[in-house]
Design an enzyme around this catalytic site. Structure first.
Site, PDB file in Angstrom:
ATOM      1  N   CYS A  47     -11.150 -20.216  -0.758  1.00  0.00           N
ATOM      2  CA  CYS A  47     -10.379 -19.306  -1.616  1.00  0.00           C
ATOM      3  C   CYS A  47     -10.202 -17.953  -0.940  1.00  0.00           C
ATOM      4  CB  CYS A  47     -11.090 -19.129  -2.963  1.00  0.00           C
ATOM      5  SG  CYS A  47     -11.392 -20.686  -3.821  1.00  0.00           S
ATOM      6  N   ARG A  48     -11.265 -17.467  -0.339  1.00  0.00           N
ATOM      7  CA  ARG A  48     -11.263 -16.130   0.255  1.00  0.00           C
ATOM      8  C   ARG A  48     -10.528 -16.057   1.592  1.00  0.00           C
ATOM      9  NH1 ARG A  48     -16.613 -12.591   1.840  1.00  0.00           N
ATOM     10  NH2 ARG A  48     -15.562 -10.576   1.935  1.00  0.00           N
TER      11      ARG A  48
END
Length: 159
Positions: A47-48
């Site tokens: 996600c990051r």
């Protein structure tokens, strides 16, 4: 019920920046063309480092196709989502929406139980094209977590 093309976004409360800023997610997309994408958890590696950065990078290209709003939702608290957005360069571009009790995520059938790995209910990874509150296209990762069909590049090809 799993949300599908032609369905209306349900009325569900999400939060932006703090618990004091409640929003009905259906209202966020009324009268607008938008993209909504979900991540299983803020600050998780995929996600990051891949999913959110793609939307930040492609922000101008998505907006140039007539999209009024881009939003990211996750089963996290609003403070975490705000920090995640700032950390990822999304501030002022992508609205970071928190679904802390998983109610929105469950209402669209995108919940997945992750008690052992992530502490409970989480969201499958997906992206949607929404017009005036109606789902026009949806990409759901087959395993719920990979980053293939829910990317900014894929949604750009559907706008």
């Amino acid at each position: 019920m799993v949300i599908k093309v032609g369905d209306k976004l349900p009325n569900a409360i999400v939060y932006e920046k703090s618990p004091k800023n409640q929003l009905n997610i259906a209202d966020v997309f009324i009268g607008r063309r938008g993209v909504l994408f979900a991540v299983p958890g803020a600050f998780t590696p995929g996600c990051r480092f891949k999913h959110l950065p793609g939307y930040v990078k492609d922000y101008n290209a998505i907006k140039a196709k007539g999209i009024d709003i881009i939003a990211c939702v996750a089963v996290n608290d609003p403070f975490v989502m705000d920090a995640f957005g700032k950390d990822g360069g999304a501030d002022g571009k992508i609205r970071m929406l928190a679904d802390p009790d998983c109610s929105f995520t469950k209402s669209i059938g995108m919940d997945i139980e992750m008690s052992k790995a992530m502490g409970g209910c989480r969201s499958k990874r997906y992206s949607m094209l929404i017009e005036d509150g109606i789902v026009k296209h949806i990409n759901v990762e087959p395993d719920g977590f990979s980053i293939t069909c829910s990317t900014s590049t894929e949604i750009l090809s559907k706008i």
